[in-house]
Motif scaffolding. Structure first.
Motif: not given
Length: 432
Positions: A248, A252, A314, A318, A346, A408, A411-412
């Motif tokens: 992650t 990010y 995040m 985004a 984050p 982004t 990355g979640m």
């Protein structure tokens, strides 16, 4: 006595360093712009944009690559009891970097001299040693329960200092000396502040004994939600969670680092075409995010887990960076940045979660390894974003910001897996 205690804390070092760095960042940005604009073989805005992005690509890669081994060495020494070393040594590099920019301006040296200065800065550990050193000192001086809040407090101090420095930097750049030129006073003041930071970290900063009383293997993944039961994480489960959290962080940081790097050049071209004062205000807007993110943590941590906090941050980034894709005026830029209110939540929260999965004696090394992992990611995303921007600057210069938003969102995914695994683990715990 209160003043003495304040002088012995970590905050003065952070404030002085970040004030100096804020002045340096604005000065470097304007010096590079002026040199590229005044180079005779560069005709047209697109050529100047390519020259500036090429400079920043080489400069940023140098500051990322060179510190790898020095940062590892400093982190090992820090974990052996020399907690001030990973903070003080990189500050020497910061000071030398500012002094080098002074020489570039005063002696009219080629701006490429800053590549050598960046290498020296890297040999001193760079940001890859400094920031993990700061976070480690904050982590080992706090309990696991309060660690996220403590780390966000450090980010708040860092951001507030950046806000003040950035607001002043654009105006100070315009202070002119007929014999030295624009920017010299600004850079000199920045170097002085970094010298004071170095002196404070070397002489006045006191390292308090570790205040953690929890057993080293008592690792809590989601301790801050008011309706959640702390979950004990076995070693194997902790390793999987750490890998997912690192994934992650890499995605990010790649999105943020690539987008923000291009943003520094994007605002200098038409239709924005910012001057030094506007550049300083733009940096101040970025520093303001540290403050809003801090208060976001204070508010949301009462009812949300750390994983949820990270997702909020995040999503904030985004949405803001996606809107940045279509910015054509200054007020639209600030509207886009206003959507990034919680974008700094984050990373300190991820560091907090990871630090809770390892013993205190290896906390510094672990956080430094995380920082170095992000460094290796930078070796990929910096050239990638630079080349993509250079190829799209004429048609759709905001494409890189849209790409940053997509990364982004990707990355979640690993972060959501961490949250799902944690809820599964909690559901297996028998309730008395």
């Amino acid at each position: 006595m209160a003043l003495l205690n304040l002088c012995q804390r970590l905050e003065p070092t952070i404030v002085l360093e970040q004030l100096g760095s804020s002045l340096f960042s604005t000065a470097l940005q304007m010096v590079v712009k002026d040199r590229c604009a005044n180079t005779t073989h560069l005709s047209g805005e697109a050529s100047q944009q390519r020259a500036m992005t090429d400079f920043y690509m080489t400069y940023n890669l140098t500051t990322l690559l060179v510190p790898i081994l020095p940062a590892l060495l400093l982190s090992r020494l820090g974990d052996r009891g020399w907690r001030r070393l990973p903070i003080a040594v990189p500050l020497v590099g910061y000071l030398l970097l500012s002094l080098s920019l002074v020489l570039v301006v005063v002696l009219r040296l080629p701006v490429e001299v800053m590549f050598g200065a960046a290498a020296v800065y890297g040999l001193c550990g760079g940001f890859g040693a400094y920031w993990p050193g700061v976070m480690t000192l904050a982590a080992v001086s706090s309990t696991a329960t309060d660690r996220s809040k403590v780390m966000m407090t450090v980010e708040l101090v860092y951001g507030t200092a950046g806000l003040i420095g950035s607001l002043a930097s654009g105006h100070m750049f315009l202070l002119y000396s007929s014999s030295l030129g624009n920017g010299t006073i600004l850079i000199a003041v920045g170097a002085l502040l970094q010298l004071l930071s170095l002196i404070h970290s070397s002489v006045l900063l006191q390292v308090k004994p570790e205040s953690n009383t929890e057993p080293e293997d008592n690792t809590l993944l989601l301790p801050h939600s008011s309706d959640e039961v702390p979950v004990e994480a076995p070693a194997e489960r902790s390793r999987v969670n750490v890998v997912l959290l690192v994934a992650t962080a890499v995605l990010y940081v790649s999105a943020v680092g690539g987008g923000v790097e291009i943003m520094e050049v994007f605002v200098l071209k038409e239709p924005l075409n910012w001057d030094a004062t506007q550049v300083g205000y733009g940096h101040a807007a970025g520093s303001m995010i540290f403050i809003t993110s801090f208060f976001g943590v204070i508010v949301f941590r009462r009812c949300a887990s750390d994983v949820t906090l990270i997702l909020i941050g995040m999503l904030s980034f985004a949405s803001g960076i996606y809107f940045m894709s279509f910015v054509t005026t200054t007020y639209m830029f600030y509207l886009a940045r206003s959507l990034n209110l919680f974008a700094l939540i984050p990373m300190p929260t991820i560091r907090s979660l990871i630090s809770q999965q390892v013993p205190a004696v290896s906390c510094g090394t672990t956080l430094t390894c995380l920082q170095l992992t992000l460094t290796f990611a930078g070796l990929a995303y910096i050239p990638a974003f630079t080349k993509i921007y250079q190829r799209t600057v004429d048609g759709f210069p905001g494409f890189v910001f849209m790409l940053s938003s997509i990364i982004t969102v990707l990355g979640m995914i690993p972060l959501s897996i961490v949250g799902y695994r944690s809820r599964q683990k909690k559901s297996r715990i028998p309730v008395d």
